[in-house]
Design an enzyme around this catalytic site. Structure first.
Site, PDB file in Angstrom:
ATOM      1  N   TYR A 141      23.839 -33.789  19.989  1.00  0.00           N
ATOM      2  CA  TYR A 141      25.112 -34.497  19.848  1.00  0.00           C
ATOM      3  C   TYR A 141      26.149 -34.079  20.883  1.00  0.00           C
ATOM      4  O   TYR A 141      27.056 -34.833  21.195  1.00  0.00           O
ATOM      5  CB  TYR A 141      25.706 -34.245  18.455  1.00  0.00           C
ATOM      6  N   LYS A 190      10.764 -28.797  16.076  1.00  0.00           N
ATOM      7  CA  LYS A 190       9.686 -29.480  16.790  1.00  0.00           C
ATOM      8  C   LYS A 190       9.149 -28.483  17.823  1.00  0.00           C
ATOM      9  O   LYS A 190       9.168 -28.724  19.033  1.00  0.00           O
ATOM     10  CB  LYS A 190      10.239 -30.769  17.434  1.00  0.00           C
ATOM     11  N   ASP A 222       8.442 -34.042  12.047  1.00  0.00           N
ATOM     12  CA  ASP A 222       7.724 -35.251  11.646  1.00  0.00           C
ATOM     13  C   ASP A 222       7.021 -35.047  10.309  1.00  0.00           C
ATOM     14  O   ASP A 222       7.064 -35.904   9.417  1.00  0.00           O
ATOM     15  CB  ASP A 222       6.752 -35.718  12.747  1.00  0.00           C
ATOM     16  N   ASP A 246      20.698 -34.968  10.704  1.00  0.00           N
ATOM     17  CA  ASP A 246      21.328 -36.275  10.490  1.00  0.00           C
ATOM     18  C   ASP A 246      20.300 -37.253   9.940  1.00  0.00           C
ATOM     19  O   ASP A 246      20.522 -37.931   8.940  1.00  0.00           O
ATOM     20  CB  ASP A 246      21.891 -36.799  11.820  1.00  0.00           C
ATOM     21  N   ASP A 250      19.822 -38.737   5.656  1.00  0.00           N
ATOM     22  CA  ASP A 250      19.818 -40.125   5.167  1.00  0.00           C
ATOM     23  C   ASP A 250      18.525 -40.413   4.406  1.00  0.00           C
ATOM     24  O   ASP A 250      18.533 -41.066   3.365  1.00  0.00           O
ATOM     25  CB  ASP A 250      19.940 -41.128   6.335  1.00  0.00           C
TER      26      ASP A 250
HETATM   27  C1  IPM Z   1      26.922 -38.500   9.572  1.00  0.00           C
HETATM   28  C2  IPM Z   1      27.149 -39.723  10.412  1.00  0.00           C
HETATM   29  C3  IPM Z   1      27.730 -39.294  11.744  1.00  0.00           C
HETATM   30  C4  IPM Z   1      26.745 -38.350  12.400  1.00  0.00           C
HETATM   31  C5  IPM Z   1      28.086 -40.462  12.694  1.00  0.00           C
HETATM   32  C6  IPM Z   1      29.024 -41.440  12.026  1.00  0.00           C
HETATM   33  C7  IPM Z   1      28.634 -39.989  14.001  1.00  0.00           C
HETATM   34  O1  IPM Z   1      25.972 -40.430  10.584  1.00  0.00           O
HETATM   35  O2  IPM Z   1      27.898 -37.820   9.219  1.00  0.00           O
HETATM   36  O3  IPM Z   1      25.774 -38.210   9.237  1.00  0.00           O
HETATM   37  O4  IPM Z   1      25.778 -38.805  13.035  1.00  0.00           O
HETATM   38  O5  IPM Z   1      26.923 -37.147  12.276  1.00  0.00           O
HETATM   39 MN    MN Z   2      24.263 -39.604   9.495  1.00  0.00          MN
END
Ligand code: IPM
Ligand code: MN
Length: 362
Positions: A141, A190, A222, A246, A250
């Protein structure tokens, strides 16, 4: 002593869900004799509109004078055409970096009332109880260079860079957390491909020597992505690089039914932290009173626990949220297994949580 919480509502449903969490916090502070002031500042698209930048200096300064920060969400179609420096997301990345919040904790816990909302089998989901510790201020990032190259700009580079110390401090946090939990760490990397991952593994193994009571395993990212779905109850504390974290967080959020339920805490070495739901700004439902405020309300619970040493009150919020869901009360994004389902608005949901907290206290 007076404490300061800075509120950064941001965009989309951000203002609605932070207003909910602030109401819950104010109710708790008023009955526990705590002197806390709330100060609101702009971030993301809202700040672009008002100041021409997603992270105004005024917002950074205010955050530096805070005990905790509560953030909603940033982004929306209105700002999608902007150049990279002017995107709302830069506000979020910028404040994490400016505050040095290197450890992002995302707890993933099954809610009994929501097991049916998960696309996975109930038996897989019921036992889920882990925390992802995501490195937040380094890695892919923030590595430089990150740009287009060549005379025709037809080459591109992003950089995954870490110092040993950056890895050490987040790994240390994960071990500390594991001591308070089931004492199991899964480090995700990885290492079969990336040099950064090989150093990551080294640091984890060195740190492990100082924590003989913690069981450590390494998984390739993975494979971990698969294990999160096929055997999620094996995990206690996961620790990983910024972008891996990240993506995996999710994925992990669907285990517990909805991204709308997942809180997060971004921490550093002292008690200052930034608390935000893991979900986005959901511009499609913004301003309609439909947003699920629970991820932000649960983030407020983490704020009480990690920044204000109010463990009891944090647990009271978490208990209240469970109770309300068990009664079949929820916003329209959730599917609760209950015959007497009652779909409520953002502010009604907030009222229910506040009432349940007060009822439990008296
Ligand atoms: C998160 C979000 C952020 C990230 C984005 C909005 C920049 O996806 O907080 O997970 O990737 O960190
Ligand atoms: Mn995110």
């Amino acid at each position: 002593m007076m404490k300061t919480i800075t509120v950064l509502p941001g965009d989309g449903i951000g203002p609605e869900v932070t207003a909910s969490a602030v109401r819950v916090l104010k109710s708790i502070f008023s009955t526990s004799n705590r002197n806390v002031q709330f100060i609101e500042k702009k971030i993301g698209g809202a700040a672009i509109d008002a100041y021409g930048t997603p992270l105004p200096q005024e917002t950074i300064n205010q955050c530096h004078h805070s005990d905790a920060i509560l953030l909603g969400a940033v982004g929306g179609p209105k700002w999608n055409q902007q150049s990279m420096q002017l995107r709302p997301e830069q506000g979020l990345l910028g404040i994490r970096k400016a505050m040095g919040l290197f450890a992002n904790l995302r707890p993933v816990e099954a809610f009994q009332a929501l097991v049916d909302a998960s696309p996975l089998k109930q038996s897989f989901v019921e036992q889920v109880d882990f925390v992802i510790v995501r490195e937040l201020t380094g890695g892919l990032y923030f590595g430089r260079p990150s740009e287009r190259l060549g005379p025709n700009q037809d080459r591109v580079v992003d950089t995954l860079a870490y110092s040993r110390q950056e890895i050490q401090r987040v790994v240390e946090k994960a071990f500390q957390l594991a001591l308070k939990r089931r004492r199991k760490i899964t480090s995700i990397d990885k290492a079969n491909v990336l040099e950064s991952s090989r150093m990551w593994r080294e640091v984890v193994n060195e740190t492990a020597k100082r924590y003989p009571e913690v069981a450590v395993t390494h998984q390739l990212v993975d494979s971990a992505a698969m294990q999160l779905i096929t055997n999620p109850s094996q995990f206690d504390v996961l620790v990983t690089e910024n972008m891996f974290g990240d993506i995996l967080s999710d994925e992990a959020s669907v285990l517990t039914g909805s991204l709308g339920m997942m809180p997060s805490a971004s921490l550093r070495a002292d008690k200052v932290g930034l608390y935000e739901p893991a979900h986005g700004s959901a511009p499609d439902i913004a301003g309609q009173g439909k947003a699920n405020p629970l991820a932000t309300i649960l983030s407020a619970a983490l704020l009480l626990r990690y920044s204000l040493d109010m463990d009891t009150e944090a647990a009271q919020i978490e208990t209240a949220v469970r109770q309300i869901l068990n009664q079949g009360i929820h916003t329209s994004d959730l599917h609760v297994a209950n015959h007497e389902d009652q779909i409520v608005s953002t502010s009604e949901m907030t009222d229910h949580v506040i009432h349940a907290i007060n009822a439990n206290r008296t």
